[in-house]
Scaffold this motif. Structure first.
Motif, PDB file in Angstrom:
ATOM      1  N   VAL A 100       0.840  -1.197   0.000  1.00  0.00           N
ATOM      2  CA  VAL A 100       0.000   0.000   0.000  1.00  0.00           C
ATOM      3  C   VAL A 100       0.877   1.250   0.000  1.00  0.00           C
ATOM      4  CG1 VAL A 100      -1.946  -1.111   1.159  1.00  0.00           C
ATOM      5  CG2 VAL A 100      -0.108  -0.080   2.529  1.00  0.00           C
ATOM      6  N   PRO A 101       0.297   2.397  -0.414  1.00  0.00           N
ATOM      7  CA  PRO A 101       1.030   3.661  -0.274  1.00  0.00           C
ATOM      8  C   PRO A 101       1.193   4.008   1.199  1.00  0.00           C
ATOM      9  CG  PRO A 101      -0.875   3.881  -1.746  1.00  0.00           C
ATOM     10  CD  PRO A 101      -1.018   2.581  -1.045  1.00  0.00           C
ATOM     11  N   VAL A 102       2.144   4.876   1.488  1.00  0.00           N
ATOM     12  CA  VAL A 102       2.476   5.213   2.874  1.00  0.00           C
ATOM     13  C   VAL A 102       2.289   6.713   3.103  1.00  0.00           C
ATOM     14  CG1 VAL A 102       4.183   4.975   4.709  1.00  0.00           C
ATOM     15  CG2 VAL A 102       4.241   3.418   2.745  1.00  0.00           C
ATOM     16  N   LEU A 103       1.627   7.065   4.198  1.00  0.00           N
ATOM     17  CA  LEU A 103       1.515   8.456   4.637  1.00  0.00           C
ATOM     18  C   LEU A 103       2.452   8.648   5.823  1.00  0.00           C
ATOM     19  CD1 LEU A 103      -2.369   8.905   4.491  1.00  0.00           C
ATOM     20  CD2 LEU A 103      -0.677   9.315   2.690  1.00  0.00           C
ATOM     21  N   VAL A 104       3.334   9.624   5.723  1.00  0.00           N
ATOM     22  CA  VAL A 104       4.390   9.807   6.727  1.00  0.00           C
ATOM     23  C   VAL A 104       4.205  11.135   7.456  1.00  0.00           C
ATOM     24  CG1 VAL A 104       6.874  10.042   7.112  1.00  0.00           C
ATOM     25  CG2 VAL A 104       6.019   8.404   5.416  1.00  0.00           C
ATOM     26  N   THR A 105       4.340  11.105   8.774  1.00  0.00           N
ATOM     27  CA  THR A 105       4.445  12.336   9.568  1.00  0.00           C
ATOM     28  C   THR A 105       5.713  12.254  10.406  1.00  0.00           C
ATOM     29  OG1 THR A 105       3.111  11.441  11.398  1.00  0.00           O
ATOM     30  CG2 THR A 105       1.955  12.675   9.688  1.00  0.00           C
ATOM     31  N   TYR A 106       6.348  13.404  10.613  1.00  0.00           N
ATOM     32  CA  TYR A 106       7.634  13.466  11.319  1.00  0.00           C
ATOM     33  C   TYR A 106       7.645  14.774  12.105  1.00  0.00           C
ATOM     34  CZ  TYR A 106      12.771  14.203  11.658  1.00  0.00           C
ATOM     35  OH  TYR A 106      14.051  14.431  12.089  1.00  0.00           O
ATOM     36  N   GLY A 107       7.683  14.678  13.432  1.00  0.00           N
ATOM     37  CA  GLY A 107       7.640  15.901  14.222  1.00  0.00           C
ATOM     38  C   GLY A 107       7.986  15.675  15.676  1.00  0.00           C
ATOM     39  N   PRO A 108       7.987  16.761  16.481  1.00  0.00           N
ATOM     40  CA  PRO A 108       8.516  16.699  17.843  1.00  0.00           C
ATOM     41  C   PRO A 108       7.476  16.503  18.937  1.00  0.00           C
ATOM     42  CG  PRO A 108       8.250  18.975  17.203  1.00  0.00           C
ATOM     43  CD  PRO A 108       7.760  18.145  16.032  1.00  0.00           C
TER      44      PRO A 108
ATOM     45  N   SER B  98       5.252  -1.553   1.124  1.00  0.00           N
ATOM     46  CA  SER B  98       4.991  -0.253   0.492  1.00  0.00           C
ATOM     47  C   SER B  98       4.979  -0.389  -1.022  1.00  0.00           C
ATOM     48  CB  SER B  98       6.077   0.749   0.915  1.00  0.00           C
ATOM     49  OG  SER B  98       6.049   1.907   0.105  1.00  0.00           O
ATOM     50  N   THR B  99       4.106   0.365  -1.667  1.00  0.00           N
ATOM     51  CA  THR B  99       4.079   0.394  -3.138  1.00  0.00           C
ATOM     52  C   THR B  99       5.227   1.216  -3.707  1.00  0.00           C
ATOM     53  OG1 THR B  99       2.641   2.347  -3.164  1.00  0.00           O
ATOM     54  CG2 THR B  99       1.571   0.164  -3.215  1.00  0.00           C
ATOM     55  N   GLY B 100       5.944   1.908  -2.839  1.00  0.00           N
ATOM     56  CA  GLY B 100       7.011   2.790  -3.299  1.00  0.00           C
ATOM     57  C   GLY B 100       6.575   4.236  -3.391  1.00  0.00           C
ATOM     58  N   LYS B 101       5.288   4.503  -3.146  1.00  0.00           N
ATOM     59  CA  LYS B 101       4.779   5.874  -3.197  1.00  0.00           C
ATOM     60  C   LYS B 101       4.459   6.356  -1.781  1.00  0.00           C
ATOM     61  CE  LYS B 101       2.916   5.866  -7.896  1.00  0.00           C
ATOM     62  NZ  LYS B 101       3.869   6.909  -8.369  1.00  0.00           N
ATOM     63  N   VAL B 102       4.992   7.544  -1.464  1.00  0.00           N
ATOM     64  CA  VAL B 102       4.824   8.137  -0.147  1.00  0.00           C
ATOM     65  C   VAL B 102       4.115   9.479  -0.280  1.00  0.00           C
ATOM     66  CG1 VAL B 102       6.029   9.098   1.867  1.00  0.00           C
ATOM     67  CG2 VAL B 102       6.876   6.994   0.777  1.00  0.00           C
ATOM     68  N   GLY B 103       3.139   9.698   0.592  1.00  0.00           N
ATOM     69  CA  GLY B 103       2.474  10.989   0.668  1.00  0.00           C
ATOM     70  C   GLY B 103       2.672  11.605   2.036  1.00  0.00           C
TER      71      GLY B 103
END
Length: 633
Positions: free
Chosen positions: A78-86, A169-174
């Motif tokens: 599946v596609p991946v949704l990424v969040t990165y924060g403090p 992962s499908t290789g696509k990141v949002g």
């Protein structure tokens, strides 16, 4: 993946000092603390998955993340949704902000809901994986804490590429998130990490200096201090009694001195650095034109002190072929989870991460610009009333092509009037007010338009960028210091036909005016040759080389950028322009009161606006004719 180490920045001594503490630390020997749960939830949960990063100016680190993915993603990637924060990947929304969580759309509430990020229960059910990461130096991620820096953006890029390469992962990141989780998207997208396919910066500033830290060159210390102390430093990696719980690493807790050495303090850095060419600010710059993935930039008309400007500037200057601007109203926290807004998010992501375009994003059926038009009084912090009152309208460009920029001139009798050929009214005036005003003791002038004499059904729409042209000076107090600068705080207010102000919903659900603008007069220099400069948006470089003298008694013509707005004036309504020397109503926590940045030795005295035939002052407003009226007399 290992990133190439950037060259050391020798321009800033504080920068070199702060990076030395961790640049030789080795986190590769830390044991794997990953856990997997395939049975307790309607998705697979992998906690504290480690992604090593190296080659950063701040030294190596270890990003730890929680991954939520559908049960069948081992065989159906599946596609991946990424969040990165403090803010803490393990801190539940209900703990972080209980009141806000109680008001969130129930369809987006779960045991793993987290502040300002998408909910895993909803998105995994729609065949997406969610990767939620603690930023380096926070939560469970050991490393140097340097929020919004180049190094942390490079680490974020590593994480995106790692996510795209996983077998599930499908290789696509949002990228999808609010506020910090939106502002970080602009910077990392400009690095073009492998796998990144689309971004949705939802209420996210794009210019660290202009949008967030120094409005018109004036330090926004109130917000920076509140944000750092409440949202960030209490979640630093290694802190005992950390808000997000104990570190998973044995002997991971650190002493106060070590914690201080392993972070950059935004409250200190923003006070000590004033200009964009200083090392602290310079290393955070990037080229928006390097952003090439599809962008859905979502701004809020009520975000007049932090994110609004960034969403519009990001949309204007991103290099993406497929880019869209959507404007909303309401609080900062809740609209992200409204059913209709989530459907827009999902439609956009489906188009660019799955190739399933039911919304016309890829073939031109979708309008580039989708605005909510503020016509009428919808009250404050009343989501349903706003939905019922404000209509949406599609446009194909921003600024709107049919905009007619109109000058509303200020007169000595405190009026504002639209005239094709300016004729002085109210006599020659030198209007004074005290410097160094505050919210509690406001100091300034207010100019009002005559209530509209438009007939029934007639109205005037103002949507777009605003500039105030003023002629100002300063004089000292008897026995006081000689002032050498002027701070201008401008506010545009909407006055109803009953003479009372019509307020709008601000970031925290507080009542706010139409918009605000700021300028430190010593930084008045405009770079008219810059490609971003426009008559409706003066471009300033804000470097140490741009500082100009302010001498008592001299009159200075300045163009003050006010942030974009949207309002429809109806019969009997009017506008009021407030020119002040400090924050006024509607500023909330976004105050500018730093004792060093606004020292009485520099600013104390009386400020003036000069009005005469020689000194014309006006507000440049973007008036929008109806589409059907364009081309007709």
């Amino acid at each position: 993946m290992t990133l190439t180490a950037p060259k050391p920045d020798n321009h800033s001594g504080t920068e070199a000092k702060s990076t030395s503490a961790t640049q030789h630390r080795d986190y590769s020997s830390l044991p794997d603390v990953t856990t997997h749960d395939r049975t307790s939830f309607p998705y697979i949960l992998s906690k504290n998955v480690s992604v090593p990063v190296s080659g950063l100016a701040t030294g190596p680190g270890l990003i730890r993340c929680n991954i939520y993915r559908p049960h069948d993603s081992d065989t159906n990637p599946v596609p991946v949704l990424v969040t990165y924060g403090p803010y803490g990947k393990d801190i539940s929304y209900s703990e972080f902000n209980p009141k806000s969580f109680s008001e969130v759309n129930p369809a987006h509430k779960s045991v793993h809901s987290c502040w300002e990020t998408p909910d895993p229960s909803f998105w995994t059910a729609h065949s997406y994986a969610l990767l939620r990461a603690d930023e380096l130096g926070t939560g469970q991620s050991p490393g140097f804490l340097d929020t919004m820096s180049r190094s942390t953006s490079e680490a974020f890029a590593t994480l995106i590429t790692w996510a795209s390469s996983q077998p599930w992962s499908t290789g696509k990141v949002g990228l999808l998130g609010v506020s910090y989780y939106a502002g970080s998207q602009w910077r990392v997208a400009a690095r073009q990490p492998t796998g990144l396919a689309a971004i949705i910066p939802w209420e996210g500033m794009s210019d660290y200096y202009r949008d967030r830290c120094r409005h018109g060159g004036i330090y926004s210390d109130g917000f920076v201090r509140w944000w750092w102390e409440r949202q960030v430093v209490g979640n630093q990696y290694g802190l005992a009694n950390r808000r997000g719980g104990k570190t998973v690493d044995e002997n991971g807790e650190k002493e106060k001195g070590e914690l201080e050495r392993e972070r950059r303090d935004q409250t200190v850095d923003n006070r000590e650095n004033r200009y964009r060419d200083e090392g602290y600010y310079r290393e955070k710059e990037y080229d928006m034109g390097d952003i090439t993935v599809p962008v859905l930039s979502v701004g809020n008309w009520g975000g007049i002190l932090l994110h609004l400007r960034g969403n519009i500037q990001g949309y204007l200057h991103a290099g993406s072929e497929k880019k869209f601007l959507r404007m909303i109203t309401g609080r900062h926290d809740l609209p992200f989870y409204y059913d209709e807004e989530v459907e827009v998010q999902r439609s956009f992501l489906d188009a660019f991460l799955k190739g399933e375009d039911g919304g016309g994003w890829t073939d031109g059926r979708r309008a580039r610009v989708d605005l909510v038009i503020r016509r009428g009084d919808a009250g404050v912090n009343d989501a349903q009333r706003e939905r019922d009152t404000f209509e949406r309208r599609e446009e194909e460009e921003w600024p709107i092509e049919r905009t007619e920029y109109a000058r509303f001139y200020l007169s000595g009798d405190m009026a504002m009037a639209r005239m094709d050929n300016w004729v002085h009214e109210g006599g020659q005036k030198k209007l004074g007010y005290r410097a160094l005003g505050t919210v509690d003791e406001s100091q300034g002038l207010t100019f009002k338009t005559v209530p509209s004499d438009m007939g029934p059904g007639q109205e005037m729409e103002i949507t777009g960028h605003i500039v105030a042209h003023l002629n100002v000076s300063v004089s000292p107090d008897v026995g006081g210091p000689t002032p050498s600068d002027i701070d201008l705080f401008l506010t545009l207010r909407h006055i109803g036909k009953d003479g009372k102000e019509i307020f709008y919903t601000g970031t925290a659900g507080d009542p706010v005016p139409l918009t605000k603008g700021w300028l430190r007069v010593s930084l008045r220099k405009v770079n008219e040759k810059h490609p971003k400069h426009q008559p409706w948006l003066p471009h300033r470089d804000y470097t140490s080389r741009d500082v100009l003298p302010v001498i008592q008694g001299e009159v200075y013509a300045v163009d003050v950028e006010m942030w974009p707005t949207c309002v429809v004036l109806q019969e009997g309504e009017s506008l009021a322009l407030e020119v002040a020397s400090g924050d006024t109503q509607g500023s909330g926590i976004f105050l500018h009161n730093d004792a060093v940045d606004r020292s009485p030795d520099i600013f104390q005295g009386t400020n003036y606006v000069h009005i005469s035939k020689q000194y014309a002052n006006y507000l440049l407003l973007p008036v929008i004719p109806r589409k059907e009226d364009v081309g007709h007399v």
